[in-house]
Write a protein that holds these residues in place. Structure first.
Motif, PDB file in Angstrom:
ATOM      1  N   LEU A   1      -7.172   4.682   3.172  1.00  0.00           N
ATOM      2  CA  LEU A   1      -6.536   5.326   2.025  1.00  0.00           C
ATOM      3  C   LEU A   1      -5.093   4.840   1.869  1.00  0.00           C
ATOM      4  CD1 LEU A   1      -6.768   7.308  -0.296  1.00  0.00           C
ATOM      5  CD2 LEU A   1      -6.160   9.142   1.273  1.00  0.00           C
ATOM      6  N   ASP A   2      -4.365   4.750   2.987  1.00  0.00           N
ATOM      7  CA  ASP A   2      -3.002   4.203   2.952  1.00  0.00           C
ATOM      8  C   ASP A   2      -3.004   2.772   2.433  1.00  0.00           C
ATOM      9  OD1 ASP A   2      -1.815   6.439   3.894  1.00  0.00           O
ATOM     10  OD2 ASP A   2      -1.626   5.742   5.963  1.00  0.00           O
ATOM     11  N   ARG A   3      -3.961   2.015   2.941  1.00  0.00           N
ATOM     12  CA  ARG A   3      -3.987   0.597   2.578  1.00  0.00           C
ATOM     13  C   ARG A   3      -4.402   0.392   1.131  1.00  0.00           C
ATOM     14  NH1 ARG A   3      -7.162  -1.236   7.805  1.00  0.00           N
ATOM     15  NH2 ARG A   3      -6.691  -3.387   7.387  1.00  0.00           N
ATOM     16  N   ILE A   4      -5.205   1.327   0.593  1.00  0.00           N
ATOM     17  CA  ILE A   4      -5.564   1.274  -0.826  1.00  0.00           C
ATOM     18  C   ILE A   4      -4.293   1.385  -1.673  1.00  0.00           C
ATOM     19  CG2 ILE A   4      -6.641   2.648  -2.674  1.00  0.00           C
ATOM     20  CD1 ILE A   4      -8.918   3.217  -0.583  1.00  0.00           C
ATOM     21  N   VAL A   5      -3.407   2.302  -1.262  1.00  0.00           N
ATOM     22  CA  VAL A   5      -2.146   2.474  -1.987  1.00  0.00           C
ATOM     23  C   VAL A   5      -1.311   1.199  -1.885  1.00  0.00           C
ATOM     24  CG1 VAL A   5       0.000   3.798  -2.109  1.00  0.00           C
ATOM     25  CG2 VAL A   5      -2.163   4.976  -1.676  1.00  0.00           C
ATOM     26  N   TYR A   6      -1.240   0.632  -0.679  1.00  0.00           N
ATOM     27  CA  TYR A   6      -0.493  -0.617  -0.502  1.00  0.00           C
ATOM     28  C   TYR A   6      -1.118  -1.754  -1.313  1.00  0.00           C
ATOM     29  CZ  TYR A   6       2.044   1.530   3.370  1.00  0.00           C
ATOM     30  OH  TYR A   6       2.826   2.340   4.132  1.00  0.00           O
ATOM     31  N   LEU A   7      -2.445  -1.766  -1.354  1.00  0.00           N
ATOM     32  CA  LEU A   7      -3.142  -2.802  -2.115  1.00  0.00           C
ATOM     33  C   LEU A   7      -2.718  -2.746  -3.583  1.00  0.00           C
ATOM     34  CD1 LEU A   7      -5.495  -4.962  -2.316  1.00  0.00           C
ATOM     35  CD2 LEU A   7      -6.993  -3.057  -2.819  1.00  0.00           C
ATOM     36  N   LEU A   8      -2.680  -1.536  -4.131  1.00  0.00           N
ATOM     37  CA  LEU A   8      -2.305  -1.376  -5.535  1.00  0.00           C
ATOM     38  C   LEU A   8      -0.841  -1.730  -5.760  1.00  0.00           C
ATOM     39  CD1 LEU A   8      -4.322   1.852  -6.198  1.00  0.00           C
ATOM     40  CD2 LEU A   8      -4.620  -0.284  -7.413  1.00  0.00           C
ATOM     41  N   ASP A   9      -0.038  -1.589  -4.716  1.00  0.00           N
ATOM     42  CA  ASP A   9       1.378  -1.964  -4.820  1.00  0.00           C
ATOM     43  C   ASP A   9       1.607  -3.435  -4.479  1.00  0.00           C
ATOM     44  OD1 ASP A   9       2.221   0.510  -5.629  1.00  0.00           O
ATOM     45  OD2 ASP A   9       2.665   1.226  -3.610  1.00  0.00           O
ATOM     46  N   ASN A  10       0.510  -4.151  -4.219  1.00  0.00           N
ATOM     47  CA  ASN A  10       0.601  -5.575  -3.847  1.00  0.00           C
ATOM     48  C   ASN A  10       1.445  -5.798  -2.593  1.00  0.00           C
ATOM     49  OD1 ASN A  10      -0.988  -6.642  -6.005  1.00  0.00           O
ATOM     50  ND2 ASN A  10       0.732  -6.233  -7.363  1.00  0.00           N
ATOM     51  N   GLU A  11       1.253  -4.926  -1.613  1.00  0.00           N
ATOM     52  CA  GLU A  11       2.043  -5.047  -0.392  1.00  0.00           C
ATOM     53  C   GLU A  11       1.213  -5.487   0.812  1.00  0.00           C
ATOM     54  OE1 GLU A  11       4.295  -1.503   0.270  1.00  0.00           O
ATOM     55  OE2 GLU A  11       5.240  -1.627  -1.691  1.00  0.00           O
ATOM     56  N   LEU A  12      -0.001  -5.959   0.553  1.00  0.00           N
ATOM     57  CA  LEU A  12      -0.852  -6.416   1.657  1.00  0.00           C
ATOM     58  C   LEU A  12      -0.931  -7.941   1.660  1.00  0.00           C
ATOM     59  CD1 LEU A  12      -3.884  -3.951   1.477  1.00  0.00           C
ATOM     60  CD2 LEU A  12      -1.836  -3.773   2.872  1.00  0.00           C
ATOM     61  N   ASP A  13      -1.156  -8.499   2.863  1.00  0.00           N
ATOM     62  CA  ASP A  13      -1.397  -9.937   2.888  1.00  0.00           C
ATOM     63  C   ASP A  13      -2.882 -10.213   2.615  1.00  0.00           C
ATOM     64  OD1 ASP A  13      -2.893  -9.827   5.330  1.00  0.00           O
ATOM     65  OD2 ASP A  13      -1.006  -9.837   6.460  1.00  0.00           O
TER      66      ASP A  13
END
Ligand SMILES: [Zn+2]
Length: 83
Positions: free
Chosen positions: A10-22
């Motif tokens: 769930l945290d990473r989904i938010v980061y994904l939408l913020d384009n903060e994942l590699d």
């Protein structure tokens, strides 16, 4: 399905939408979304909220609209914890 990893995603989904994942993390999250309907639903809700926020970035989101999004989020959480 593993609840612990879903909470993590769930945290990473938010980061994904913020384009903060590699790229590697994006692939992992997308793989999970393919296999996990509740997380996909959360992803859709988060994306909808982001779209609403982006659209109204110069003016506050109307209160009733915000309320509807919150209600929707709660309903989805209830569905997820019931299943
Ligand atoms: Zn999941």
């Amino acid at each position: 399905m593993n609840d612990e990893s879903c909470a993590d995603f769930l945290d990473r989904i938010v980061y994904l939408l913020d384009n903060e994942l590699d790229a590697g993390e994006i692939r992992e999250v997308k793989l999970h979304l393919d296999e996990c309907a509740p997380c996909l639903e959360r992803y859709d809700v988060q994306r909808t909220i982001k779209t609403i926020v982006a659209r109204s970035c110069h003016e506050a989101a109307p209160d009733d609209l915000r309320q509807r999004v919150i209600v929707q989020l709660r309903q989805i959480s209830v569905q997820i914890s019931d299943s």
